[in-house]
Design a protein around this motif. Structure first.
Motif, PDB file in Angstrom:
ATOM      1  N   ALA A 242     -15.640  12.438  34.578  1.00 53.88           N
ATOM      2  CA  ALA A 242     -16.070  12.412  33.180  1.00 53.88           C
ATOM      3  C   ALA A 242     -17.588  12.516  33.080  1.00 53.88           C
ATOM      4  CB  ALA A 242     -15.565  11.144  32.499  1.00 53.88           C
ATOM      5  N   TYR A 245     -18.639  16.163  34.194  1.00 53.88           N
ATOM      6  CA  TYR A 245     -18.327  17.140  33.152  1.00 53.88           C
ATOM      7  C   TYR A 245     -19.250  16.952  31.947  1.00 53.88           C
ATOM      8  CZ  TYR A 245     -14.081  18.452  35.667  1.00 53.88           C
ATOM      9  OH  TYR A 245     -13.204  18.913  36.602  1.00 53.88           O
ATOM     10  N   ARG A 246     -19.549  15.722  31.601  1.00 48.69           N
ATOM     11  CA  ARG A 246     -20.456  15.449  30.490  1.00 48.69           C
ATOM     12  C   ARG A 246     -21.830  16.078  30.745  1.00 48.69           C
ATOM     13  NH1 ARG A 246     -20.940  11.459  26.528  1.00 48.69           N
ATOM     14  NH2 ARG A 246     -23.058  10.882  25.976  1.00 48.69           N
ATOM     15  N   ARG A 247     -22.213  16.084  32.033  1.00 49.25           N
ATOM     16  CA  ARG A 247     -23.535  16.603  32.390  1.00 49.25           C
ATOM     17  C   ARG A 247     -23.546  18.123  32.556  1.00 49.25           C
ATOM     18  NH1 ARG A 247     -27.407  18.895  33.327  1.00 49.25           N
ATOM     19  NH2 ARG A 247     -29.256  18.352  34.578  1.00 49.25           N
ATOM     20  N   SER A 253     -20.015  19.867  23.143  1.00 47.17           N
ATOM     21  CA  SER A 253     -20.796  18.635  23.047  1.00 47.17           C
ATOM     22  C   SER A 253     -20.492  17.738  24.242  1.00 47.17           C
ATOM     23  CB  SER A 253     -20.448  17.894  21.755  1.00 47.17           C
ATOM     24  OG  SER A 253     -19.097  17.433  21.795  1.00 47.17           O
ATOM     25  N   ARG A 254     -21.385  16.799  24.495  1.00 51.20           N
ATOM     26  CA  ARG A 254     -21.170  15.866  25.600  1.00 51.20           C
ATOM     27  C   ARG A 254     -19.939  15.000  25.365  1.00 51.20           C
ATOM     28  NH1 ARG A 254     -26.903  13.503  27.959  1.00 51.20           N
ATOM     29  NH2 ARG A 254     -27.712  15.523  28.714  1.00 51.20           N
ATOM     30  N   GLY A 255     -19.729  14.663  24.094  1.00 53.06           N
ATOM     31  CA  GLY A 255     -18.561  13.851  23.779  1.00 53.06           C
ATOM     32  C   GLY A 255     -17.265  14.584  24.080  1.00 53.06           C
ATOM     33  N   ALA A 257     -16.906  17.099  26.228  1.00 52.84           N
ATOM     34  CA  ALA A 257     -16.816  17.266  27.681  1.00 52.84           C
ATOM     35  C   ALA A 257     -16.300  15.983  28.336  1.00 52.84           C
ATOM     36  CB  ALA A 257     -18.177  17.641  28.251  1.00 52.84           C
ATOM     37  N   THR A 258     -16.782  14.832  27.850  1.00 52.43           N
ATOM     38  CA  THR A 258     -16.312  13.555  28.386  1.00 52.43           C
ATOM     39  C   THR A 258     -14.838  13.351  28.070  1.00 52.43           C
ATOM     40  OG1 THR A 258     -18.521  12.607  28.064  1.00 52.43           O
ATOM     41  CG2 THR A 258     -16.688  11.067  28.379  1.00 52.43           C
TER      42      THR A 258
END
Length: 287
Positions: A242, A245-247, A253-255, A257-258
């Protein structure tokens, strides 16, 4: 009042844990060795595992009823053929109990099973014609394994353990790619860069899964301990993926991706949980 209730709950939980541990102490996969004899001796013969050490604190693995059904003379020949410094695991006993077959089953296989099966052993064969043969030192590389003995040319062969390791890795890696790849598409994150990130992240984490869960399954079986470890490992994998992927996922958006990382891992973990025992059972038959 609250402190008293808390203490009561803790006592009940401890008692439940103790009862659960006792009930599960004899559950789960046990050590097993399958010995297949090719070109077996003519007539009656006995085959036993022998292990180093004396007979201190041994567990008798043959009951009086079992012994009554055996050929007394051939059994004595087997005992006389045991090398110095060794003991016959079935005929003389082991520190922990085990079961086994001195005589082959219909398919020519001798099964040795339960916690007393030694990890390091040799195989002893004696025949009613007076012949005897002892193999060189052997080891049981995984919890449940097999070995083939050719009586005609006095040779021993074992399945390649590396194959089981490769198949164990692929058995988790490939389904994970399929499941999490489908989720990637459903999240609308399909792009050339994201697929590269996806493959690299899964390769990294699946190597970790194999080194922890995969090796545990092969060496200790899939039991209660495996599933407890499974939960811890999957929580770690979910967290790592998580965050990665967020990075590194792009075009979102990061949200989101998380959320993808969490959702994909929950889906693959559920499938992994269900397939763990069937996969291990198949691989054990190949070892």
């Amino acid at each position: 009042m609250k402190e008293k209730l808390l203490r009561t709950c803790l006592v009940l939980m401890a008692a439940l844990a103790l009862l659960t541990t006792t009930a599960l102490a004899d559950m789960g996969p046990k050590p097993q060795l399958r010995v297949r004899v090719e070109n077996p001796p003519q007539g009656l013969y006995y085959l036993d595992l022998i292990a180093e050490g004396g007979l201190d604190r041994t567990h008798p693995n043959l009951s009086d009823e079992d012994r009554a059904e055996l050929d007394e003379g051939l059994l004595q020949s087997l005992l006389d053929a045991v090398p110095d410094g060794y003991h016959a695991c079935l005929a003389q006993g082991t520190i922990a109990p085990m079961w086994g077959d001195l005589t082959a089953r219909e398919d020519g296989v001798h099964f040795f099973n339960y916690v007393g099966v030694p990890a390091a052993y040799r195989i002893l064969i004696v025949t009613e014609s007076g012949e005897s043969w002892v193999t060189g030192p052997l080891t049981r590389p995984v919890l449940q394994s097999s070995v083939s003995v050719d009586w005609a040319d006095k040779s021993v062969s074992t399945p390649p353990v590396w194959l089981a390791y490769v198949l164990q890795f692929l058995a988790t890696f490939l389904p994970t790619l399929v499941i999490e790849g489908v989720v990637l598409l459903l999240f609308g994150l399909s792009s050339k860069k994201n697929w590269r990130v996806f493959l690299l992240v899964n390769l990294l984490t699946q190597i970790g899964v194999f080194c922890s869960l995969g090796l545990t399954a092969l060496r200790e079986g899939v039991g209660l301990g495996y599933y407890l470890l499974f939960i811890l490992v999957e929580v770690a994998v979910l967290t790592v993926e998580a965050l990665l992927y967020r990075r590194f996922l792009t075009g979102t958006s990061r949200g989101r991706a998380t959320a993808y990382g969490v959702t994909a891992n929950l889906c693959s973990a559920a499938v992994g949980w269900l397939l763990a025992y069937p996969v291990w059972n198949v691989l054990s038959a190949l070892c």
